[in-house]
Design an enzyme around this catalytic site. Sequence first.
Site, PDB file in Angstrom:
ATOM      1  NE  ARG A  50      -0.246  -1.234   3.770  1.00  0.00           N
ATOM      2  CZ  ARG A  50       0.251  -0.176   4.399  1.00  0.00           C
ATOM      3  NH1 ARG A  50      -0.462   0.900   4.585  1.00  0.00           N
ATOM      4  NH2 ARG A  50       1.483  -0.196   4.862  1.00  0.00           N
ATOM      5  CD  GLN A 196      -5.286  -0.942   5.440  1.00  0.00           C
ATOM      6  OE1 GLN A 196      -6.279  -0.935   6.174  1.00  0.00           O
ATOM      7  NE2 GLN A 196      -5.310  -0.459   4.209  1.00  0.00           N
ATOM      8  CG  ASP A 237      -2.813   6.848   0.907  1.00  0.00           C
ATOM      9  OD1 ASP A 237      -1.900   6.026   0.771  1.00  0.00           O
ATOM     10  OD2 ASP A 237      -3.667   6.774   1.813  1.00  0.00           O
ATOM     11  CG  ASN A 247      -4.412   8.908   5.359  1.00  0.00           C
ATOM     12  OD1 ASN A 247      -3.508   8.363   4.717  1.00  0.00           O
ATOM     13  ND2 ASN A 247      -4.644   8.620   6.621  1.00  0.00           N
TER      14      ASN A 247
END
Length: 329
Positions: A50, A196, A237, A247
């Site tokens: 990721r 995660q 991100d 994000n």
Amino acid sequence: MYESPLFWPAHVKDNVLYVLDETLVPAKLKYISVKNVKGAVAVIREMKTRAFGQFLVVLNTFLLEVKKGDSPLLNSDKGTVPLLKHLNAVAQQLNNSRPTFPFAEVTGIITGVAHKAAANNADVKQAVIKTVHGFLAGIRARRMQRVEEIAQSINDGDSILTHCNVSGELAMAASIVLSKGKHVKFFATETRPYMQGAKLTVWELQEAKATVTLVPDNAIGSLMAEGLVNKVIIGSDRSAANGDIANKIGSYQIAVLAREFGLPLIVLTQPSKGVASGEDMPIEVRDEKEILSFMGKKVFGPKVRGFYPGFDVVPHQLITKAIAIHAGL
């Protein structure tokens, strides 16, 4: 200092790209062998790695493609046009793999280097290889610098909330802080549906010898109201020119609650001029099957529908401090 495997989860060796399968961590540390751009796109789309790991995959895929010594296309003595077309096609496939991620900003630099080398009658292969290696070395050094800056932002007695996973950096910063005798603790969200936080963040913080408590995603308001956390650190991100960030879904509500309770929100980010603001960021909507099943088993009835936006946008007004990493070549 402890270095998490998540800090550098992909690398090329002997013309094979090895990618840490983060979906198996912490039960198993297994690397997927990727041999072509099709395989690279698959590990990105399937979330085998990721965030930063996906950018490593993008960069290393170019190394993989130009190092194919047995390819007539890449060894052609008739000019560089076939190679340039091939690299353009590789870039396009990578760009299309996930809409929210600004892969085009990176792939555009690599293809630009290739076209410039061709225009100057230089070795296109070597130009690409040199550029990617230089970028990887630079980004690693800059990430290490950011780890140090994160550590400087953590005070003795802090109780820090984090969401999703920031690819090793928070755990590494925690190990620095702990080595200096500071007392800190962490709360990590589960970060559904991929978990995660539960699977990656909790594990690597424990590996760094930090005190960490796992909490449900919907416990944030309660934690803050009870004064159990005094600081929030998350990643991003994608970033916009005005400071907005995208994000993992759930970040926006955390940011709103942090503002409500007067808690500083620190974001690990990477400046980008690709979009002007968060409103311009395409938000990826994942397959509904990903939230209609758990551990590979469907848990809802056949008529239940799912809606899973992978990201949300945090406006810059809600961000107290951005610790940036500049990824320029």
